[in-house]
Motif scaffolding. Structure first.
Motif, PDB file in Angstrom:
ATOM      1  N   SER A  15      52.599  -6.642 -45.780  1.00 22.65           N
ATOM      2  CA  SER A  15      53.855  -6.350 -46.469  1.00 22.65           C
ATOM      3  C   SER A  15      54.132  -4.852 -46.486  1.00 22.65           C
ATOM      4  O   SER A  15      55.285  -4.423 -46.499  1.00 22.65           O
ATOM      5  N   ARG A  16      53.071  -4.029 -46.467  1.00 19.52           N
ATOM      6  CA  ARG A  16      53.256  -2.576 -46.410  1.00 19.52           C
ATOM      7  C   ARG A  16      53.764  -2.128 -45.043  1.00 19.52           C
ATOM      8  O   ARG A  16      54.193  -1.003 -44.879  1.00 19.52           O
ATOM      9  N   ARG A  17      53.671  -3.034 -44.060  1.00 24.30           N
ATOM     10  CA  ARG A  17      54.096  -2.709 -42.698  1.00 24.30           C
ATOM     11  C   ARG A  17      55.356  -3.470 -42.311  1.00 24.30           C
ATOM     12  O   ARG A  17      55.650  -3.643 -41.126  1.00 24.30           O
ATOM     13  N   GLU A  64      52.558  -7.418 -36.364  1.00 23.74           N
ATOM     14  CA  GLU A  64      53.088  -6.131 -36.823  1.00 23.74           C
ATOM     15  C   GLU A  64      54.053  -5.507 -35.809  1.00 23.74           C
ATOM     16  O   GLU A  64      54.876  -4.671 -36.186  1.00 23.74           O
ATOM     17  N   ARG A 123      60.357  -8.577 -56.157  1.00 23.90           N
ATOM     18  CA  ARG A 123      59.493  -9.038 -55.075  1.00 23.90           C
ATOM     19  C   ARG A 123      60.297  -9.831 -54.049  1.00 23.90           C
ATOM     20  O   ARG A 123      60.134  -9.667 -52.852  1.00 23.90           O
ATOM     21  N   GLU A 163      62.368  -7.435 -51.981  1.00 25.12           N
ATOM     22  CA  GLU A 163      61.559  -6.779 -50.966  1.00 25.12           C
ATOM     23  C   GLU A 163      61.363  -7.695 -49.773  1.00 25.12           C
ATOM     24  O   GLU A 163      61.427  -7.265 -48.624  1.00 25.12           O
ATOM     25  N   TRP A 180      56.594  -9.976 -43.972  1.00 24.49           N
ATOM     26  CA  TRP A 180      56.412 -10.858 -45.115  1.00 24.49           C
ATOM     27  C   TRP A 180      55.909 -12.209 -44.629  1.00 24.49           C
ATOM     28  O   TRP A 180      56.602 -12.914 -43.907  1.00 24.49           O
ATOM     29  N   MET A 208      62.233  -7.505 -45.251  1.00 22.73           N
ATOM     30  CA  MET A 208      61.135  -7.499 -44.289  1.00 22.73           C
ATOM     31  C   MET A 208      61.336  -8.553 -43.212  1.00 22.73           C
ATOM     32  O   MET A 208      62.134  -9.469 -43.354  1.00 22.73           O
ATOM     33  N   PRO A 257      49.092  -8.737 -48.614  1.00 20.48           N
ATOM     34  CA  PRO A 257      49.200  -7.405 -49.225  1.00 20.48           C
ATOM     35  C   PRO A 257      49.274  -6.269 -48.202  1.00 20.48           C
ATOM     36  O   PRO A 257      50.045  -5.318 -48.374  1.00 20.48           O
ATOM     37  N   GLU A 258      48.492  -6.368 -47.122  1.00 22.16           N
ATOM     38  CA  GLU A 258      48.476  -5.297 -46.131  1.00 22.16           C
ATOM     39  C   GLU A 258      49.698  -5.352 -45.230  1.00 22.16           C
ATOM     40  O   GLU A 258      50.339  -4.331 -44.959  1.00 22.16           O
TER      41      GLU A 258
END
Length: 239
Positions: free
Chosen positions: A40-42, A230, A8, A11, A45, A15, A37-38
């Motif tokens: 981090s997918r983009r 983002e 983690r 990752e 962080w 970012m 959570p959302e």
């Protein structure tokens, strides 16, 4: 056997790093449960950082999180000194800001969105750092809980609660437009309808159940902030 994936922390290092200056435990949980959570997918962080200069214990919420803008600015500049951070942003309630916050005294009346944008722009100019992105919650994070009225109603097993809270949202024209009076702010409406409401637990849990996509659809000012996070460092569109 396949090699284990990145940790983690590993990752996070890959970012864009965003530090979010928040008022307290409720906002920290919202960042961790709902936004992180959302985003981090983009490739973003988020790290929530609580204001070091919050109100004294027992001070009423309607007196604001801190007494002076200089205390907020001090914490913003402290975070900006970390060169490893791509963006420093705020997640502070417009309701209860210190009276000397840049732009607050001459903010336009009537249009809540214009008022928030005016103060955010003044804060940005006062800090004058391209890595800083100001954001003010309209009018407090409980507005997001109003957007999750059905979820809160299920969570606390109070079927009538959803209808009561949704009526407030409909009358105002949206959860972000529910006003910020000392007796009519979103938090006060929730507590009147359900005195057992636990701000730090029930609010974030209800918003998490709603889901970030639905929350963004109901709260355009919040959605605009997340889009800027983002888009790239400092909220500027990446080249």
């Amino acid at each position: 056997m396949a090699a284990p994936g990145p940790s983690r922390s590993g990752e996070a290092e890959l970012m864009r790093q965003v530090h979010v200056l928040v008022e307290g435990a409720t906002e920290e949980r919202l960042v961790g449960q709902v936004f992180q959570p959302e985003l981090s997918r983009r490739g973003v962080w988020l790290t929530p950082v609580a204001l070091k200069t919050r109100r004294a214990v027992g001070r009423p919420h309607d007196k604001g999180g801190v007494s002076k803008w200089s205390k907020i600015e001090h914490d913003i500049r402290a975070l900006l000194r970390n060169s490893a951070v791509d963006t420093v942003t705020t997640m502070l309630d417009l309701y209860g800001l210190p009276s000397d916050t840049p732009g607050l005294a001459d903010a336009p009346a009537g249009d809540a969105y214009a008022r928030a944008l005016h103060v955010e722009d003044a804060m940005t100019r006062a800090v004058a750092d391209r890595r800083f992105l100001s954001f003010l919650v309209l009018h407090e994070t409980e507005a997001w809980v109003l957007a999750a009225a059905s979820e809160l109603s299920e969570l606390v097993a109070s079927p009538r609660l959803a209808d009561v809270l949704q009526a407030h949202v409909t009358a105002a024209g949206g959860p972000e437009l529910v006003n910020d009076g000392p007796d009519t702010a979103p938090s006060k409406r929730i507590l009147r309808a359900y005195p057992g409401y636990r701000k730090v637990v029930d609010g974030p849990d209800a918003v998490e159940l709603l889901g970030l996509d639905a929350l963004r659809a109901a709260c355009p000012h919040l959605d605009a902030w997340l889009k800027r996070l983002e888009s790239g460092p400092g909220g500027n569109t990446a080249p």
